[in-house]
Design a protein around this motif. Structure first.
Motif, PDB file in Angstrom:
ATOM      1  N   GLY A  61       0.818  -1.213   0.000  1.00  0.00           N
ATOM      2  CA  GLY A  61       0.000   0.000   0.000  1.00  0.00           C
ATOM      3  C   GLY A  61       0.848   1.257   0.000  1.00  0.00           C
ATOM      4  O   GLY A  61       0.562   2.218  -0.718  1.00  0.00           O
ATOM      5  N   LEU A  62       1.903   1.267   0.808  1.00  0.00           N
ATOM      6  CA  LEU A  62       2.809   2.420   0.828  1.00  0.00           C
ATOM      7  C   LEU A  62       3.480   2.613  -0.528  1.00  0.00           C
ATOM      8  O   LEU A  62       3.576   3.739  -1.031  1.00  0.00           O
ATOM      9  CB  LEU A  62       3.873   2.240   1.915  1.00  0.00           C
ATOM     10  N   LEU A  63       3.941   1.523  -1.114  1.00  0.00           N
ATOM     11  CA  LEU A  63       4.607   1.604  -2.412  1.00  0.00           C
ATOM     12  C   LEU A  63       3.655   2.128  -3.482  1.00  0.00           C
ATOM     13  O   LEU A  63       4.022   3.002  -4.274  1.00  0.00           O
ATOM     14  CB  LEU A  63       5.162   0.235  -2.806  1.00  0.00           C
ATOM     15  N   MET A  64       2.433   1.629  -3.505  1.00  0.00           N
ATOM     16  CA  MET A  64       1.454   2.119  -4.479  1.00  0.00           C
ATOM     17  C   MET A  64       1.154   3.597  -4.266  1.00  0.00           C
ATOM     18  O   MET A  64       1.013   4.357  -5.221  1.00  0.00           O
ATOM     19  CB  MET A  64       0.166   1.305  -4.398  1.00  0.00           C
ATOM     20  N   GLU A  69       1.635   9.179  -6.137  1.00  0.00           N
ATOM     21  CA  GLU A  69       1.989  10.583  -5.914  1.00  0.00           C
ATOM     22  C   GLU A  69       3.081  11.035  -6.875  1.00  0.00           C
ATOM     23  O   GLU A  69       3.055  12.159  -7.360  1.00  0.00           O
ATOM     24  CB  GLU A  69       2.445  10.807  -4.468  1.00  0.00           C
ATOM     25  N   TRP A  70       4.049  10.178  -7.142  1.00  0.00           N
ATOM     26  CA  TRP A  70       5.128  10.529  -8.072  1.00  0.00           C
ATOM     27  C   TRP A  70       4.550  10.796  -9.461  1.00  0.00           C
ATOM     28  O   TRP A  70       4.922  11.762 -10.119  1.00  0.00           O
ATOM     29  CB  TRP A  70       6.162   9.410  -8.106  1.00  0.00           C
ATOM     30  N   LEU A  71       3.620   9.958  -9.895  1.00  0.00           N
ATOM     31  CA  LEU A  71       2.987  10.159 -11.198  1.00  0.00           C
ATOM     32  C   LEU A  71       2.107  11.408 -11.197  1.00  0.00           C
ATOM     33  O   LEU A  71       2.075  12.156 -12.172  1.00  0.00           O
ATOM     34  CB  LEU A  71       2.145   8.937 -11.579  1.00  0.00           C
ATOM     35  N   LYS A  75       3.551  16.727 -13.539  1.00  0.00           N
ATOM     36  CA  LYS A  75       3.336  18.024 -14.194  1.00  0.00           C
ATOM     37  C   LYS A  75       4.004  19.153 -13.406  1.00  0.00           C
ATOM     38  O   LYS A  75       4.515  20.097 -13.991  1.00  0.00           O
ATOM     39  CB  LYS A  75       1.856  18.297 -14.389  1.00  0.00           C
ATOM     40  N   HIS A  76       4.037  19.025 -12.074  1.00  0.00           N
ATOM     41  CA  HIS A  76       4.688  20.060 -11.263  1.00  0.00           C
ATOM     42  C   HIS A  76       6.201  20.030 -11.438  1.00  0.00           C
ATOM     43  O   HIS A  76       6.843  21.084 -11.487  1.00  0.00           O
ATOM     44  CB  HIS A  76       4.330  19.883  -9.789  1.00  0.00           C
ATOM     45  N   ARG A  77       6.774  18.832 -11.551  1.00  0.00           N
ATOM     46  CA  ARG A  77       8.222  18.728 -11.768  1.00  0.00           C
ATOM     47  C   ARG A  77       8.605  19.276 -13.138  1.00  0.00           C
ATOM     48  O   ARG A  77       9.632  19.940 -13.285  1.00  0.00           O
ATOM     49  CB  ARG A  77       8.681  17.270 -11.626  1.00  0.00           C
TER      50      ARG A  77
END
Length: 116
Positions: A61-64, A69-71, A75-77
């Motif tokens: 669950g943490l990994l997902m 969040e990374w995906l 757009k912000h990155r």
């Protein structure tokens, strides 16, 4: 602050050990339901202690969540990288203008000379 972190980690370790000791019974995990496994002829199962299943579920669950969040923040990155490039370009232009004005001693005179 370091002491607070160590106290938190110690409390977390005690909680995890307590959960592991309370859920040490062996459970069977099946890849497919029994009826589907019999119909396909493929049925993978494994026996694990329940606390291992719980901890694997938490980690998955943490990994997902981290990947999601990374995906989501892609757009912000991209926007931040674009703005860093723009700032770098503008800083170079400002440096070039300042260097040019120092040669002439005054920015107004430099602009007047550039215009003529």
């Amino acid at each position: 602050m370091r002491l607070i972190r160590y106290v938190f980690l110690a409390i977390l370790a005690v909680c995890l050990i307590t959960v592991a000791l309370a859920n040490s019974d062996v459970v069977t995990l099946n890849l497919l339901p029994e009826a589907l496994a019999q119909a396909t002829g493929y049925g993978f199962s494994i026996e694990l202690p329940l606390f291992v299943v719980i901890f694997i579920g938490i980690l998955a669950g943490l990994l997902m969540g981290f990947v999601w969040e990374w995906l989501r923040e892609h757009k912000h990155r991209v926007e931040a990288a674009r703005r860093r490039g723009e700032v770098k370009k503008l800083e170079g232009e400002l440096k070039r203008i300042k260097t040019g004005s120092e040669e002439h001693g005054d920015e107004v005179l430099a602009l007047l000379e550039k215009a003529s």
